[in-house]
Design an enzyme around this catalytic site. Structure first.
Site, PDB file in Angstrom:
ATOM      1  N   GLU A 194      22.371  -9.189   8.079  1.00  0.00           N
ATOM      2  CA  GLU A 194      22.709  -7.834   8.549  1.00  0.00           C
ATOM      3  C   GLU A 194      22.822  -6.881   7.364  1.00  0.00           C
ATOM      4  O   GLU A 194      23.742  -6.065   7.295  1.00  0.00           O
ATOM      5  CB  GLU A 194      24.013  -7.850   9.359  1.00  0.00           C
ATOM      6  CG  GLU A 194      23.886  -8.576  10.676  1.00  0.00           C
ATOM      7  CD  GLU A 194      25.214  -8.715  11.418  1.00  0.00           C
ATOM      8  OE1 GLU A 194      26.242  -8.916  10.756  1.00  0.00           O
ATOM      9  OE2 GLU A 194      25.199  -8.616  12.649  1.00  0.00           O
ATOM     10  N   GLU A 271      21.701 -12.648  17.303  1.00  0.00           N
ATOM     11  CA  GLU A 271      23.136 -12.842  17.518  1.00  0.00           C
ATOM     12  C   GLU A 271      23.503 -12.143  18.813  1.00  0.00           C
ATOM     13  O   GLU A 271      23.743 -10.939  18.837  1.00  0.00           O
ATOM     14  CB  GLU A 271      23.974 -12.221  16.376  1.00  0.00           C
ATOM     15  CG  GLU A 271      23.968 -12.991  15.093  1.00  0.00           C
ATOM     16  CD  GLU A 271      24.991 -12.460  14.074  1.00  0.00           C
ATOM     17  OE1 GLU A 271      25.838 -11.613  14.434  1.00  0.00           O
ATOM     18  OE2 GLU A 271      24.925 -12.908  12.915  1.00  0.00           O
TER      19      GLU A 271
END
Ligand SMILES: *[C@@H]1O[C@H](CO)[C@@H](O)[C@H](O)[C@H]1NC(C)=O
Ligand SMILES: *[C@@H]1O[C@H](CO)[C@@H](O)[C@H](O)[C@H]1NC(C)=O
Ligand SMILES: *[C@@H]1O[C@H](CO)[C@@H](O)[C@H](O)[C@H]1NC(C)=O
Ligand SMILES: *[C@@H]1O[C@H](CO)[C@@H](O)[C@H](O)[C@H]1NC(C)=O
Ligand SMILES: *[C@@H]1O[C@H](CO)[C@@H](O)[C@H](O)[C@H]1NC(C)=O
Ligand SMILES: *[C@@H]1O[C@H](CO)[C@@H](O)[C@H](O)[C@H]1NC(C)=O
Length: 665
Positions: A194, A271
């Site tokens: 991320e 995710e």
């Protein structure tokens, strides 16, 4: 969305709008059919379309003896792939010291992967170097903060890149043979984590890409929040761009904002949150999915899988932040919000490895979406065995932390941080003998800010608690006369692993320092002349005779007790799993047979610690030792009830008032 307790831009949802993906180049150049690759719309395993139905489980949060059980349950849920972070700080606890590899228990990641393969699962590796994951400093080892010339983590800072490269290369040496190209289960490797929600240093992420390319011959991917700026910052040329969070918004953002053909390919929600981690705090509930949330998970799974797209449930099994392993979120109001020892996450497989209602319901959804042949191949879930109840074990005080031999004791003019003293985790005690000619009274400031929870004592009597989890920590006024001993016991509650970049001017990943940073002042007067005592407490102290048997006057106290457990009904140690509770405790830590279970704190929501049966000695004549460090034993004395630990067969989550809460004036 579901993570209402965490306000982070990257979890924002976007509106769905249909558009088709552009063709992508395949990342593998091999002339023969590559073992694993992808085209514009599909992953291809040995040339055939492969839909990743994944779930995250990090081996380092689960006792290694239980890996086969957890993996079997993941496979029986209908999933075909495990996603795993690896925590750098546990693999390389000291600079240049490798704690992974064959025979390294929970750090033996290659063994985890081979067990996954035996369970019928593939693996996606997420090695960091930064992994966020609600872990201590996002997986960074504390020693990074002391590397000379290292100014910026998660950047192309040469000192950082050198250490990160060395770690990734060393890890790859352990894992290379697990790749699908060599007959193993490993399909893909993630570049950073991320990254776009943190920065846009493409020199850095491209360098990591090249390190991974030099070490693996399977596809790479990035994983970012589904908004324009996170995808812009985090995507890397030549690497498949993957989104996370809400799949509708995320897939749409991928279509809208990723135009570089070398980043395109099949849609994967890397995710998908089921459900959320818990924070310590009197008003922080335990996250457990309600019926609306469960229904939404089922709908989203249908949405992704019916379109032949891929997904990974974060987490399918959370596990435990054993020891001092948890991280903290830096909130917008400059409050450090530490995560609990439990990483139950409200996930389909609970912290203790038992399947939940959510598991049963999502399994039904997934099986309903699988083609007949694949459905038939999904095994029946193993049954959940009950947890053990353990009758109350009476604890006896045996050592005072103040008299415990520290790992480092230094005489210093001004306090040094925990890291500068070579300590990564646990507690650190700073002592000062006041020698002024006239008494000193005033508000005590423990350096630039509390890092994180400071217990203040004068002559071993606690006079206040300065706690960084409160927006306005308590103000502690002390009075010192010549010869008085001032003691600050500072607990590292977990280094920040994530902060909202938009709301904070300071980069909290660059400020991991614990203990005291800066000068200690009382009423504006700086105190010089300190002794620091490091207590990382990986294992509890051995017997050190109590100097003063008046418990409550001793400062933080170690208690111990022994118990035995009968042979379980089968060889399965899971029958011995229990949840250890310290009913009269305020705050502290628990070890069983030297294994550090983690922290307890009366504020909740966690009120008991997962004790895996794997660490127990079995048999009525075998002795198991439990050690409890209670940081506030005076509260135990005041309650006038025996100090015990109890093993619960049925876990209870609850919140209670904080006896140290700052007064609201
Ligand atoms: C998904 O894949 C199956 C099998 O290849 C195919 O029959 C089906 O049409 C695909 N569905 C979509 C929406 O592409
Ligand atoms: C948080 O700290 C930063 C400086 O690090 C400051 O600019 C900001 O105003 C603070 N925010 C709050 C809500 O106190
Ligand atoms: C102990 O602390 C001193 C600072 O006083 C530091 O220089 C030294 O490296 C520390 N020792 C260890 C083993 O880390
Ligand atoms: C008091 O302590 C400080 C710091 O250790 C030292 O420099 C000073 O000489 C001491 N003063 C007296 C009067 O002992
Ligand atoms: C024990 O602690 C109490 C309270 O601080 C003190 O009054 C007493 O003298 C101490 N006893 C010994 C033997 O040090
Ligand atoms: C436990 O110890 C006692 C006393 O030594 C012995 O009689 C008994 O057989 C032992 N039990 C087991 C299960 O080993």
């Amino acid at each position: 969305m579901l993570l209402s307790t965490i306000s982070i831009a990257l979890w924002t949802t976007c509106l769905w709008a249909a558009s088709s993906a552009s063709p992508a180049s395949t990342p593998t150049t091999s002339a023969a059919t590559p073992a694993f690759t992808y085209n514009a719309n599909s992953f291809l395993l040995h040339g055939a379309p492969y839909i990743i139905i994944g779930g995250q489980m990090d081996p380092q949060r689960v006792p290694p003896e239980y890996w086969p059980d957890r993996l079997a349950k993941v496979r029986a849920m209908g999933l075909n792939t495990i996603f795993s972070y690896v925590y750098w700080n546990l693999m390389e606890p000291q600079l240049g010291t490798w704690a992974g590899g064959s025979g390294s228990g929970s750090n033996d990641i290659a063994r985890f992967m081979m067990l996954a393969q035996e369970a019928g699962l593939h693996v996606v590796l997420r090695p960091g170097p930064y992994i966020c994951g609600e872990r201590e400093w996002g997986g960074f080892p504390a020693w990074l903060s002391q590397v000379t010339d290292l100014k910026t983590v998660r950047s192309h800072d040469p000192s950082f890149l050198e250490k990160a490269t060395s770690y990734l290369t060393r890890l790859a040496a352990d894992l290379k043979d697990t790749q699908v190209t060599k007959g193993g289960p490993l399909l893909m490797v993630q570049v950073e984590n991320e990254y776009g929600s943190y920065g846009k240093d493409h020199v850095y992420t491209s360098a990591l890409r090249d390190v991974l390319r030099a070490n693996y011959d399977i596809p790479l991917y990035t994983n970012d929040g589904g908004v324009d700026w996170t995808l812009a910052g985090g995507s890397v040329p030549g690497v498949l761009a993957v989104v996370d969070g809400d799949p509708r918004g995320g897939f749409n953002a991928r279509r809208l904002y990723i135009k570089d053909a070398s980043m395109l390919g099949p849609l994967l929600d890397g995710e998908y949150y089921t459900l959320a981690p818990d924070f310590w705090g009197t008003t922080q509930p335990h996250n457990v999915p309600n019926t609306q949330q469960t229904a939404a998970f089922a709908r989203d799974l249908e949405y992704v899988l019916r379109a032949n797209n891929s997904i990974s449930l974060y987490m399918v099994h959370g596990g435990t932040n054993f020891g001092w392993g948890n991280g903290a979120l830096w909130r917008n109001n400059n409050v450090s919000a530490p995560f609990t020892t439990s990483y139950d996450y409200g996930a389909p497989i609970d912290e203790s490895g038992r399947t939940t209602t959510l598991y049963t319901q999502l399994r039904k959804t997934i099986l309903g979406l699988l083609p007949e042949k694949e459905r038939a191949a999904v095994p029946t879930p193993p049954p959940n065995v009950p947890h053990m109840a353990l009758p109350a074990v009476t604890l006896t005080p045996y050592a005072s932390l103040f008299d415990t031999t520290p790992t480092n004791s230094s005489s210093i003019a001004s306090p040094l941080t925990m890291e500068a003293l070579g300590q990564a985790y646990g507690l650190i005690l700073y002592e000062h003998i006041y020698n002024g000619t006239s008494p000193l009274q005033g508000v005590l400031l423990p350096g630039d800010r509390p890092r994180d929870r400071v217990l203040v004592y004068v002559n071993s009597r606690r006079v206040g608690v300065i706690d960084s989890t409160y927006e306005r920590p308590a103000t502690v006024t002390v009075t010192l006369k010549a010869g008085d001993r001032l003691q600050l016991l500072v607990e590292n509650l977990g280094r920040v692993d994530y902060y909202s970049q938009e709301a904070t001017t300071a980069n909290m990943l660059l400020d991991p320092y614990k203990g005291v940073r800066g000068e200690v002042t009382v009423g504006g007067t700086t105190l010089h002349g300190w002794t620091s005592k490091s207590h990382p407490l990986e294992v509890p102290p051995t017997s050190e005779p109590l100097k003063n048997t008046t418990v409550g006057n001793l400062g933080p106290t170690f208690y111990r007790g022994t118990f035995s457990v009968d042979t379980p009904p089968s060889t399965e140690t899971a029958y011995l799993d229990t949840f250890l509770s310290v009913p009269a405790g305020t705050k502290g830590a628990v070890w069983v047979n030297g294994f550090h279970l983690g922290r307890y704190w009366v504020v909740g929501p966690q009120q008991s610690l997962y004790l895996p049966g794997t660490i127990l000695k079995v048999g009525v004549n075998q002795t198991n030792e439990v050690v409890v460090l209670e940081l506030e034993p005076e509260n135990v004395v005041a309650k006038k009830i025996p100090f015990t630990v109890v093993g619960l067969a049925d876990r209870v989550w609850a919140n209670h008032p904080d006896p140290d809460a700052p007064l609201r004036l």
